[in-house]
Design a protein around this motif. Structure first.
Motif, PDB file in Angstrom:
ATOM      1  N   GLU A  37     -17.885  19.010-124.716  1.00 35.40           N
ATOM      2  CA  GLU A  37     -16.748  19.033-123.793  1.00 35.40           C
ATOM      3  C   GLU A  37     -15.664  18.088-124.315  1.00 35.40           C
ATOM      4  N   VAL A  38     -14.407  18.567-124.273  1.00 39.85           N
ATOM      5  CA  VAL A  38     -13.258  17.792-124.751  1.00 39.85           C
ATOM      6  C   VAL A  38     -12.213  17.756-123.646  1.00 39.85           C
ATOM      7  N   GLN A  39     -11.720  16.552-123.359  1.00 40.14           N
ATOM      8  CA  GLN A  39     -10.629  16.410-122.385  1.00 40.14           C
ATOM      9  C   GLN A  39      -9.291  16.416-123.114  1.00 40.14           C
ATOM     10  N   HIS A  40      -8.319  17.123-122.533  1.00 32.93           N
ATOM     11  CA  HIS A  40      -6.982  17.272-123.125  1.00 32.93           C
ATOM     12  C   HIS A  40      -5.917  16.871-122.100  1.00 32.93           C
ATOM     13  N   ALA A  99     -18.359   9.299-117.084  1.00 33.95           N
ATOM     14  CA  ALA A  99     -19.664   8.656-116.982  1.00 33.95           C
ATOM     15  C   ALA A  99     -20.208   8.366-118.378  1.00 33.95           C
ATOM     16  N   GLY A 100     -20.609   7.159-118.586  1.00 37.03           N
ATOM     17  CA  GLY A 100     -21.140   6.740-119.873  1.00 37.03           C
ATOM     18  C   GLY A 100     -20.076   6.252-120.830  1.00 37.03           C
ATOM     19  N   LEU A 101     -18.811   6.579-120.615  1.00 33.60           N
ATOM     20  CA  LEU A 101     -17.718   6.156-121.492  1.00 33.60           C
ATOM     21  C   LEU A 101     -16.744   5.219-120.795  1.00 33.60           C
ATOM     22  N   GLY A 102     -16.684   5.294-119.467  1.00 34.96           N
ATOM     23  CA  GLY A 102     -15.737   4.461-118.732  1.00 34.96           C
ATOM     24  C   GLY A 102     -14.349   5.074-118.737  1.00 34.96           C
ATOM     25  N   GLY A 148     -16.850  10.143-127.224  1.00 37.17           N
ATOM     26  CA  GLY A 148     -15.846   9.096-127.382  1.00 37.17           C
ATOM     27  C   GLY A 148     -14.944   9.304-128.586  1.00 37.17           C
ATOM     28  N   GLN A 149     -15.212  10.286-129.406  1.00 37.26           N
ATOM     29  CA  GLN A 149     -14.412  10.533-130.617  1.00 37.26           C
ATOM     30  C   GLN A 149     -13.135  11.290-130.264  1.00 37.26           C
ATOM     31  N   ARG A 150     -12.039  10.879-130.888  1.00 39.46           N
ATOM     32  CA  ARG A 150     -10.773  11.600-130.730  1.00 39.46           C
ATOM     33  C   ARG A 150     -10.708  12.729-131.756  1.00 39.46           C
ATOM     34  N   VAL A 151     -10.298  13.896-131.302  1.00 36.68           N
ATOM     35  CA  VAL A 151     -10.213  15.066-132.171  1.00 36.68           C
ATOM     36  C   VAL A 151      -8.803  15.633-132.090  1.00 36.68           C
ATOM     37  N   SER A 152      -8.479  16.458-133.076  1.00 37.14           N
ATOM     38  CA  SER A 152      -7.167  17.091-133.122  1.00 37.14           C
ATOM     39  C   SER A 152      -7.322  18.592-132.942  1.00 37.14           C
ATOM     40  N   ALA A 153      -6.220  19.258-132.654  1.00 40.22           N
ATOM     41  CA  ALA A 153      -6.253  20.708-132.451  1.00 40.22           C
ATOM     42  C   ALA A 153      -6.714  21.399-133.727  1.00 40.22           C
ATOM     43  N   GLY A 154      -7.692  22.299-133.602  1.00 39.64           N
ATOM     44  CA  GLY A 154      -8.225  23.020-134.745  1.00 39.64           C
ATOM     45  C   GLY A 154      -9.360  22.308-135.455  1.00 39.64           C
ATOM     46  N   GLN A 155      -9.751  21.101-135.020  1.00 44.48           N
ATOM     47  CA  GLN A 155     -10.851  20.386-135.672  1.00 44.48           C
ATOM     48  C   GLN A 155     -12.184  21.020-135.281  1.00 44.48           C
ATOM     49  N   GLN A 156     -13.079  21.144-136.274  1.00 50.01           N
ATOM     50  CA  GLN A 156     -14.368  21.798-136.042  1.00 50.01           C
ATOM     51  C   GLN A 156     -15.266  20.921-135.188  1.00 50.01           C
ATOM     52  N   LEU A 157     -15.909  21.594-134.192  1.00 49.53           N
ATOM     53  CA  LEU A 157     -16.837  20.917-133.293  1.00 49.53           C
ATOM     54  C   LEU A 157     -18.284  21.286-133.591  1.00 49.53           C
ATOM     55  N   ALA A 215      -7.154  21.849-128.630  1.00 48.96           N
ATOM     56  CA  ALA A 215      -6.004  20.940-128.622  1.00 48.96           C
ATOM     57  C   ALA A 215      -6.501  19.535-128.950  1.00 48.96           C
ATOM     58  N   ASP A 216      -5.538  18.592-129.105  1.00 47.61           N
ATOM     59  CA  ASP A 216      -5.913  17.191-129.286  1.00 47.61           C
ATOM     60  C   ASP A 216      -6.630  16.706-128.025  1.00 47.61           C
ATOM     61  N   GLY A 217      -7.541  15.785-128.216  1.00 50.62           N
ATOM     62  CA  GLY A 217      -8.234  15.273-127.046  1.00 50.62           C
ATOM     63  C   GLY A 217      -9.321  14.291-127.402  1.00 50.62           C
ATOM     64  N   VAL A 218     -10.172  13.999-126.421  1.00 53.18           N
ATOM     65  CA  VAL A 218     -11.277  13.058-126.567  1.00 53.18           C
ATOM     66  C   VAL A 218     -12.562  13.772-126.168  1.00 53.18           C
ATOM     67  N   VAL A 219     -13.597  13.632-127.031  1.00 51.12           N
ATOM     68  CA  VAL A 219     -14.897  14.236-126.742  1.00 51.12           C
ATOM     69  C   VAL A 219     -15.586  13.407-125.666  1.00 51.12           C
ATOM     70  N   VAL A 220     -15.913  14.066-124.537  1.00 54.79           N
ATOM     71  CA  VAL A 220     -16.571  13.353-123.444  1.00 54.79           C
ATOM     72  C   VAL A 220     -18.029  13.776-123.312  1.00 54.79           C
ATOM     73  N   LEU A 221     -18.448  14.817-124.033  1.00 55.95           N
ATOM     74  CA  LEU A 221     -19.839  15.251-124.016  1.00 55.95           C
ATOM     75  C   LEU A 221     -20.159  15.946-125.333  1.00 55.95           C
ATOM     76  N   ALA A 222     -21.289  15.561-125.937  1.00 56.70           N
ATOM     77  CA  ALA A 222     -21.769  16.208-127.161  1.00 56.70           C
ATOM     78  C   ALA A 222     -23.288  16.108-127.143  1.00 56.70           C
ATOM     79  N   THR A 223     -23.959  17.243-126.823  1.00 55.71           N
ATOM     80  CA  THR A 223     -25.400  17.223-126.638  1.00 55.71           C
ATOM     81  C   THR A 223     -26.032  18.506-127.142  1.00 55.71           C
ATOM     82  N   GLU A 224     -27.309  18.400-127.522  1.00 60.90           N
ATOM     83  CA  GLU A 224     -28.099  19.576-127.872  1.00 60.90           C
ATOM     84  C   GLU A 224     -29.025  19.975-126.732  1.00 60.90           C
ATOM     85  N   ASN A 225     -28.957  19.234-125.633  1.00 63.57           N
ATOM     86  CA  ASN A 225     -29.802  19.506-124.456  1.00 63.57           C
ATOM     87  C   ASN A 225     -28.917  19.792-123.246  1.00 63.57           C
TER      88      ASN A 225
END
Length: 288
Positions: free
Chosen positions: A215-218, A138-141, A242-251, A196-206
């Protein structure tokens, strides 16, 4: 009127000038008396030396010779005036006719007993990468998640934990009696990393009770798995949706936002069906 012509002047005789002092016509005056100065008498001149005219040309010649020698010594290179070397040498200021460098071709000599074998190209196989998992967010397609080979712990010290997965006593008012995740206690401000590697599907302070939440999907072995990181510090989000991240990357950083009794990382893990499972047990068997 008739007058007389003036008599022509007679020949003038030149008297030779004496080199010595001119004597007075009269005897010298006595001591204490001054001789009257005649207005027509010339002033006495300083005596001249007879050999002055001979020394001046000689001195001028010596001075000119010295000056010429100095000009030659300072303007001509030392190599140009060296007389000890009979061999003719080029001036150091002369331009180089050819400054190119010629290189000899390299050659490799192989002993006659050496055996040359061509490299074989057999035994190689090319495998296509597994196709990504396409999920609808939702919100990213449509989100394409590429398979990840590396799996790591979300904190640097996973041995420090507070609550495990499953039933528990509610630690606070409004907290559940069934813990859907595992709590890690690496310390306030410790970095939180993607497992792990993946795509960020949620990043919120609320995130409600989860506070600052990511939340990251792998794609793990062709299976879609989501990891959720909760209670992080405000202002510590290091990723965006929507950002792609790698394993061990700081969130983000460990904090105590949302429904929390202290600084810790609340990690939840679930599959495509949304059902939570024990993330600590799963990571213990999958961490590389």
């Amino acid at each position: 009127m008739h007058g007389r012509r003036a008599a022509a002047p007679g020949p003038v005789r030149l008297q030779p000038r004496r080199s010595g002092p001119t004597r007075a016509a009269h005897s010298s005056p006595r001591a204490g008396s001054r001789a009257p100065l005649s207005p027509q008498a010339p002033e006495p001149r300083a005596p001249r030396r007879a050999h002055t005219g001979v020394l001046r040309p000689a001195f001028s010649a010596v001075a000119m010779t010295f000056v010429g020698s100095m000009m030659i010594a300072t303007s001509v290179p030392a190599l140009a005036v060296t007389a000890s070397d009979p061999e003719h040498r080029a001036s150091v200021y002369a331009p180089v006719a050819d400054d190119s460098i010629s290189l000899r071709p390299q050659a490799l000599e192989v002993a006659s007993e050496a055996e040359l074998r061509p490299l074989t190209t057999d035994g190689y196989a090319v495998e296509a990468a597994p196709p990504p998992i396409v999920s609808q967010v939702a919100g990213l397609g449509s989100v394409a998640v590429i398979e990840s080979d590396l799996i790591v712990w979300p904190v640097s010290n996973p041995e420090k934990r507070a609550s495990g997965f499953g039933p528990r006593e509610a630690p606070c008012s409004g907290c559940s009696t069934y813990h859907d995740g595992v709590d890690f206690n690496p310390g306030n401000g410790a970095p939180v990393m993607s497992i792990a590697d993946g795509v960020v599907v949620l990043a919120t302070e609320n995130g409600g009770g989860l506070g600052v939440n990511v939340e990251v999907q792998h794609n793990i072995g062709g299976e879609l798995i989501t990891s959720s990181y909760a209670h992080m510090q405000y202002g510590s989000l290091a990723v965006s949706e929507g950002q792609r991240v790698s394993a061990g990357q700081q969130l983000g950083l460990v904090g105590s936002t949302g429904q929390s009794t202290g600084s810790h990382l609340h990690l939840e893990m679930f599959g495509a069906d949304g059902v939570r499972f024990d993330g600590f047990a799963w990571l213990s068997t999958h961490v590389s």
